[in-house]
Design a protein around this motif. Structure first.
Motif, PDB file in Angstrom:
ATOM      1  N   SER A  44       0.794  -1.227   0.000  1.00  0.00           N
ATOM      2  CA  SER A  44       0.000   0.000   0.000  1.00  0.00           C
ATOM      3  C   SER A  44       0.825   1.276   0.000  1.00  0.00           C
ATOM      4  CB  SER A  44      -0.952   0.004   1.200  1.00  0.00           C
ATOM      5  OG  SER A  44      -0.233  -0.036   2.423  1.00  0.00           O
ATOM      6  N   GLU A  62      -3.852   0.719  -3.800  1.00  0.00           N
ATOM      7  CA  GLU A  62      -4.539  -0.574  -3.755  1.00  0.00           C
ATOM      8  C   GLU A  62      -4.586  -1.233  -5.130  1.00  0.00           C
ATOM      9  OE1 GLU A  62      -8.366  -0.455  -1.910  1.00  0.00           O
ATOM     10  OE2 GLU A  62      -7.499  -0.258   0.093  1.00  0.00           O
ATOM     11  N   SER A  63      -3.924  -0.664  -6.129  1.00  0.00           N
ATOM     12  CA  SER A  63      -4.116  -1.178  -7.494  1.00  0.00           C
ATOM     13  C   SER A  63      -2.830  -1.091  -8.296  1.00  0.00           C
ATOM     14  CB  SER A  63      -5.212  -0.376  -8.196  1.00  0.00           C
ATOM     15  OG  SER A  63      -4.886   1.015  -8.211  1.00  0.00           O
ATOM     16  N   ARG A  78      -5.737   5.362  -3.861  1.00  0.00           N
ATOM     17  CA  ARG A  78      -7.151   4.999  -3.828  1.00  0.00           C
ATOM     18  C   ARG A  78      -8.103   6.169  -3.595  1.00  0.00           C
ATOM     19  NH1 ARG A  78      -7.306   1.741   1.977  1.00  0.00           N
ATOM     20  NH2 ARG A  78      -7.760   3.533   3.311  1.00  0.00           N
ATOM     21  N   ALA A 107      -9.321   9.715  -6.233  1.00  0.00           N
ATOM     22  CA  ALA A 107      -8.172   8.869  -6.552  1.00  0.00           C
ATOM     23  C   ALA A 107      -7.309   9.577  -7.596  1.00  0.00           C
ATOM     24  CB  ALA A 107      -8.639   7.526  -7.102  1.00  0.00           C
ATOM     25  N   ARG A 163     -13.507   4.346  -1.267  1.00  0.00           N
ATOM     26  CA  ARG A 163     -12.184   4.259  -1.894  1.00  0.00           C
ATOM     27  C   ARG A 163     -12.451   4.299  -3.391  1.00  0.00           C
ATOM     28  NH1 ARG A 163      -9.794  -0.788   1.749  1.00  0.00           N
ATOM     29  NH2 ARG A 163     -10.253   0.162   3.781  1.00  0.00           N
ATOM     30  N   SER A 204     -10.191   0.829  -5.831  1.00  0.00           N
ATOM     31  CA  SER A 204      -9.694  -0.264  -4.986  1.00  0.00           C
ATOM     32  C   SER A 204      -8.940  -1.311  -5.795  1.00  0.00           C
ATOM     33  CB  SER A 204     -10.850  -0.929  -4.228  1.00  0.00           C
ATOM     34  OG  SER A 204     -11.799  -1.488  -5.118  1.00  0.00           O
ATOM     35  N   SER A 227     -14.434   0.183  -7.150  1.00  0.00           N
ATOM     36  CA  SER A 227     -14.545   1.178  -6.085  1.00  0.00           C
ATOM     37  C   SER A 227     -15.294   0.515  -4.936  1.00  0.00           C
ATOM     38  CB  SER A 227     -15.310   2.410  -6.576  1.00  0.00           C
ATOM     39  OG  SER A 227     -14.744   2.914  -7.774  1.00  0.00           O
ATOM     40  N   GLU A 277     -11.949  -5.669  -3.827  1.00  0.00           N
ATOM     41  CA  GLU A 277     -10.591  -5.127  -3.847  1.00  0.00           C
ATOM     42  C   GLU A 277      -9.748  -5.766  -4.941  1.00  0.00           C
ATOM     43  OE1 GLU A 277      -8.469  -4.741  -0.239  1.00  0.00           O
ATOM     44  OE2 GLU A 277     -10.059  -3.592   0.765  1.00  0.00           O
TER      45      GLU A 277
END
Length: 326
Positions: A133, A165-166, A184, A192, A227, A230, A244, A293
């Motif tokens: 993260s 997160e991605s 996020r 974001a 978020r 995500s 999301s 997620e």
């Protein structure tokens, strides 16, 4: 853009759509026992973890089909304490939930805190990039029951206070690779930020990012403590699909959506990325009751994706859904 996967894997998902930094540490042993798998829940979700330590915070298809119409994926877990499970292998059987299995893997190398995404490296066999993260990316080689850390490096252009997160990789028609990732965001006050850059490895096997492009994204749904991004997945044509999510606490309630955020592309030489986020977007696909997620689009599979959730105390779930475009 073109993402490359095996035709057998794509065919499996077509059927689904039609049916519905530190010194290296000693290897961390997987948690004892096997997480609950194969349980079903409303909406076609299958349970692959039964507590807060076994949710799905990211997933990547391995490209291997499984006997009986299943598929194989790697999932990462956002655990933070030494020795807790970081990664598992899942064999997902959409039409036979009792055949779905989860196998914890040994993490061999510097232990990450809070893994949130994993992506297969195009053109390799068994190599993946896993993102923590705070912006550290781990290059992994997965063989048998072990995920070995080959290298780790920070993302470029990390903003202060970012929470990632991605992470997704796509391959252009010229064989060049682009990386897309996002901070996020949080609620109404902080959208974001989506980033894109050319991606490659140097002669020492270290990850390298080219010039970075960025743009802001706000989710149309869910509302509240959302978020905005995500997870991210790229379609073969370079469409950016994002999940999301929001939650009101470790026991929910949860709400999620998957929508198209825009497009990414590379120039012919692979030295420059173009990132365009859409001003107008179609209505998102909603998934109330789940905190998605992980989203992984499968090229050539009628827009089908594999979705994963981290529902905190309620565990983790997987399902296939036709949420991606061509």
């Amino acid at each position: 853009m073109q993402l490359r996967r095996t035709s057998l894997l794509a065919a499996t998902f077509v059927a689904l759509a039609l049916a519905s930094p530190a010194a290296p540490a000693a290897p961390a042993a997987p948690a004892t026992g096997t997480p609950r798998a194969g349980g079903t829940a409303p909406g076609g979700w299958q349970q692959v973890g039964d507590d807060a330590k076994s949710g799905v915070s990211g997933l990547a298809l391995t490209g291997r089909a499984v006997a009986g119409g299943g598929v194989e994926a790697l999932v990462v877990h956002d655990n933070k304490k030494p020795g807790e499970r970081r990664i598992s292998r899942v064999t997902f059987h959409p039409s036979a939930p009792k055949a779905t299995t989860v196998t914890p893997l040994v993490w061999d190398g510097a232990e990450p805190k809070d893994l949130e995404a994993i992506e297969a490296v195009p053109g390799t066999d068994g190599e993946f990039m896993a993102l923590a993260s705070r912006g550290l990316v781990y290059r992994l080689h997965v063989d048998g029951g072990t995920a070995r850390v080959l290298d780790l490096a920070p993302l470029p252009a990390i903003p202060e206070g970012a929470d990632f997160e991605s992470f997704a990789l796509g391959t252009s028609a010229h064989g060049r690779t682009v990386a897309v990732w996002a901070d996020r965001g949080a609620g109404a006050d902080r959208p974001a930020t989506v980033f894109a850059a050319p991606f490659s490895f140097n002669e020492y096997g270290e990850a390298e990012f080219g010039s970075v492009r960025k743009a802001e994204f706000r989710a149309a749904y869910p509302k509240g403590d959302v978020r905005h991004v995500s997870d991210i997945s790229l379609t073969k044509s370079g469409r950016i699909m994002v999940s999301s999510a929001s939650d009101a606490g470790d026991d929910g309630p949860f709400a999620s959506a998957v929508s198209e955020a825009g497009r990414v592309s590379l120039n012919d030489s692979g030295t420059r990325a173009t990132l365009r986020l859409a001003a107008r977007r179609s209505a998102p696909d909603r998934f109330d009751g789940r905190k998605i997620e992980a989203v992984e689009c499968v090229p050539g599979a009628n827009g089908t994706a594999l979705l994963g959730t981290d529902d905190e105390n309620l565990g983790g779930y997987l399902k296939s859904a036709p949420v991606c475009g061509g």
